[in-house]
Scaffold this active site. Structure first.
Site, PDB file in Angstrom:
ATOM      1  N   LYS A  96      -6.829 -10.358  -5.769  1.00  0.00           N
ATOM      2  CA  LYS A  96      -5.840 -10.212  -4.686  1.00  0.00           C
ATOM      3  C   LYS A  96      -6.510 -10.346  -3.311  1.00  0.00           C
ATOM      4  O   LYS A  96      -7.697 -10.040  -3.162  1.00  0.00           O
ATOM      5  CB  LYS A  96      -5.185  -8.829  -4.787  1.00  0.00           C
ATOM      6  CG  LYS A  96      -4.317  -8.685  -6.032  1.00  0.00           C
ATOM      7  CD  LYS A  96      -2.909  -9.080  -5.730  1.00  0.00           C
ATOM      8  CE  LYS A  96      -2.076  -9.449  -6.931  1.00  0.00           C
ATOM      9  NZ  LYS A  96      -2.229  -8.780  -8.166  1.00  0.00           N
ATOM     10  N   ILE A  98      -7.347  -9.044   0.200  1.00  0.00           N
ATOM     11  CA  ILE A  98      -7.505  -7.708   0.790  1.00  0.00           C
ATOM     12  C   ILE A  98      -6.701  -7.665   2.090  1.00  0.00           C
ATOM     13  O   ILE A  98      -6.784  -8.594   2.903  1.00  0.00           O
ATOM     14  CB  ILE A  98      -9.004  -7.421   1.066  1.00  0.00           C
ATOM     15  CG1 ILE A  98      -9.824  -7.439  -0.240  1.00  0.00           C
ATOM     16  CG2 ILE A  98      -9.194  -6.113   1.823  1.00  0.00           C
ATOM     17  CD1 ILE A  98      -9.618  -6.270  -1.156  1.00  0.00           C
ATOM     18  N   ASN A 112     -17.964 -11.119  -1.310  1.00  0.00           N
ATOM     19  CA  ASN A 112     -17.298 -11.658  -2.500  1.00  0.00           C
ATOM     20  C   ASN A 112     -18.240 -12.618  -3.217  1.00  0.00           C
ATOM     21  O   ASN A 112     -19.098 -13.240  -2.597  1.00  0.00           O
ATOM     22  CB  ASN A 112     -16.021 -12.408  -2.083  1.00  0.00           C
ATOM     23  CG  ASN A 112     -15.268 -12.983  -3.269  1.00  0.00           C
ATOM     24  OD1 ASN A 112     -15.042 -12.293  -4.277  1.00  0.00           O
ATOM     25  ND2 ASN A 112     -14.889 -14.241  -3.188  1.00  0.00           N
ATOM     26  N   HIS A 114     -18.217 -16.033  -5.766  1.00  0.00           N
ATOM     27  CA  HIS A 114     -17.343 -17.105  -6.249  1.00  0.00           C
ATOM     28  C   HIS A 114     -18.158 -18.051  -7.136  1.00  0.00           C
ATOM     29  O   HIS A 114     -19.275 -18.426  -6.765  1.00  0.00           O
ATOM     30  CB  HIS A 114     -16.757 -17.867  -5.049  1.00  0.00           C
ATOM     31  CG  HIS A 114     -15.761 -18.895  -5.457  1.00  0.00           C
ATOM     32  ND1 HIS A 114     -14.471 -18.569  -5.841  1.00  0.00           N
ATOM     33  CD2 HIS A 114     -15.869 -20.245  -5.592  1.00  0.00           C
ATOM     34  CE1 HIS A 114     -13.824 -19.688  -6.169  1.00  0.00           C
ATOM     35  NE2 HIS A 114     -14.648 -20.704  -6.033  1.00  0.00           N
ATOM     36  N   ASP A 155     -11.735 -17.012  -0.195  1.00  0.00           N
ATOM     37  CA  ASP A 155     -12.973 -17.782  -0.367  1.00  0.00           C
ATOM     38  C   ASP A 155     -13.478 -18.466   0.895  1.00  0.00           C
ATOM     39  O   ASP A 155     -14.104 -19.522   0.829  1.00  0.00           O
ATOM     40  CB  ASP A 155     -12.807 -18.828  -1.498  1.00  0.00           C
ATOM     41  CG  ASP A 155     -12.490 -18.166  -2.828  1.00  0.00           C
ATOM     42  OD1 ASP A 155     -12.963 -17.038  -3.050  1.00  0.00           O
ATOM     43  OD2 ASP A 155     -11.757 -18.767  -3.624  1.00  0.00           O
ATOM     44  N   GLU A 184     -24.798 -15.889 -11.451  1.00  0.00           N
ATOM     45  CA  GLU A 184     -24.066 -14.856 -10.699  1.00  0.00           C
ATOM     46  C   GLU A 184     -24.749 -13.499 -10.872  1.00  0.00           C
ATOM     47  O   GLU A 184     -24.928 -12.745  -9.913  1.00  0.00           O
ATOM     48  CB  GLU A 184     -22.621 -14.746 -11.193  1.00  0.00           C
ATOM     49  CG  GLU A 184     -21.775 -15.967 -10.879  1.00  0.00           C
ATOM     50  CD  GLU A 184     -20.319 -15.753 -11.267  1.00  0.00           C
ATOM     51  OE1 GLU A 184     -19.758 -14.708 -10.943  1.00  0.00           O
ATOM     52  OE2 GLU A 184     -19.737 -16.647 -11.906  1.00  0.00           O
TER      53      GLU A 184
HETATM   54  C1  GRF Z   1     -16.874 -14.177 -11.663  1.00  0.00           C
HETATM   55  O1  GRF Z   1     -17.005 -15.492 -12.135  1.00  0.00           O
HETATM   56  C2  GRF Z   1     -16.847 -14.143 -10.154  1.00  0.00           C
HETATM   57  O2  GRF Z   1     -17.603 -15.151  -9.566  1.00  0.00           O
HETATM   58  C3  GRF Z   1     -15.391 -14.367  -9.862  1.00  0.00           C
HETATM   59  O3  GRF Z   1     -14.690 -13.683 -10.889  1.00  0.00           O
HETATM   60  C4  GRF Z   1     -15.516 -13.580 -12.046  1.00  0.00           C
HETATM   61  C5  GRF Z   1     -15.596 -12.142 -12.406  1.00  0.00           C
HETATM   62  O4  GRF Z   1     -16.266 -11.930 -13.614  1.00  0.00           O
HETATM   63  N1  GRF Z   1     -15.026 -13.940  -8.526  1.00  0.00           N
HETATM   64  P1  GRF Z   1     -16.681 -10.451 -14.032  1.00  0.00           P
HETATM   65  O5  GRF Z   1     -15.416  -9.616 -14.045  1.00  0.00           O
HETATM   66  O6  GRF Z   1     -17.661  -9.961 -13.034  1.00  0.00           O
HETATM   67  O7  GRF Z   1     -17.270 -10.579 -15.396  1.00  0.00           O
END
Ligand code: GRF
Length: 211
Positions: A96, A98, A112, A114, A155, A184
């Site tokens: 969502k 913010i 954030n 992405h 984003d 990530e």
């Molecule tokens: C990740 O790919 C992140 O980049 C995106 O949403 C996904 C969340 O995955 N914003 P998790 O819930 O952290 O496993």
């Protein structure tokens, strides 16, 4: 570093919580000078709440539908974050937008993650598998991960860190997502650690530098 100097991190997440867990692990190993003070979700009982529960972290369900107007919703969220004395707001798989007053209060203190190289493959509707499917369909050879400060738009906001991931010819959205997720889990804790050590600075021109 003493306990009093730890940064308070409030996490927003809607689902699985693997990025949240990656950050938590580094905190528990003493690699990040912060502590997660709460996990907030727009979903009633997402899997991420189970992870939080196992680690003794309080959870809160906050959804726009609980409020009769947008101002009350924003005020509730602000009060919640203020009560936890949040220094950093971390969006880790939160879908969502913010509310603007909250974004303004935490400008350059809300981050954030992405799963693509923004500004490409981002914006409203680009989440989860849809991102990786669009990347594959476009034919690009390189995708990656972006960690950025949050502004009023999906984003957008100043980029803090990016890391590339190669797109292989035989990739499916699932195989690509898996490789991107690994990155990530490394990049997000690194950025959170740097933020907690006050190593991330924003220049007057809005660009981000690491000390
Ligand atoms: C990740 O790919 C992140 O980049 C995106 O949403 C996904 C969340 O995955 N914003 P998790 O819930 O952290 O496993």
């Amino acid at each position: 570093m003493g306990l009093l100097e730890l940064k308070n991190i409030a996490v927003f997440a809607s689902g699985r919580g693997s990025n949240f867990l990656a950050v938590l692990r580094q905190i528990e190993r003493g690699k990040i000078d912060g502590r997660v003070v709460c996990v907030i979700s727009d979903h009633v009982r997402p899997p991420v709440f189970e992870i939080a529960g196992k680690h003794g972290i309080p959870t809160h369900w906050v959804n726009r539908k609980q409020f009769s107007n947008a101002a009350d919703y924003a005020e509730f969220m602000l009060n919640l974050l203020e009560n936890y004395r949040a220094d950093l707001v971390l969006l880790a798989g939160y879908l969502k937008l913010i509310p603007t007053p909250v974004v303004r209060r935490y400008r350059y203190a809300m981050i954030n993650i992405h799963p693509a190289l923004l500004p490409n493959f981002g914006g409203k509707g680009f989440y989860g598998e849809k991102v990786h499917r669009a990347v594959i369909e476009s034919g690009v050879k390189i995708t990656g991960v972006t960690v950025h400060f949050v502004d009023e738009h999906y984003d957008r906001g100043a980029v803090i860190a990016q890391e590339k991931v190669a797109v292989e010819p035989e990739d499916t959205p699932e195989t690509l997502a898996k490789r991107v997720l690994k990155v990530e889990h490394r990049l997000l804790p690194k950025v959170v650690g740097a933020f907690c050590d006050d190593q991330i600075k924003v220049l007057e021109n809005g660009k981000v530098v690491w000390n």
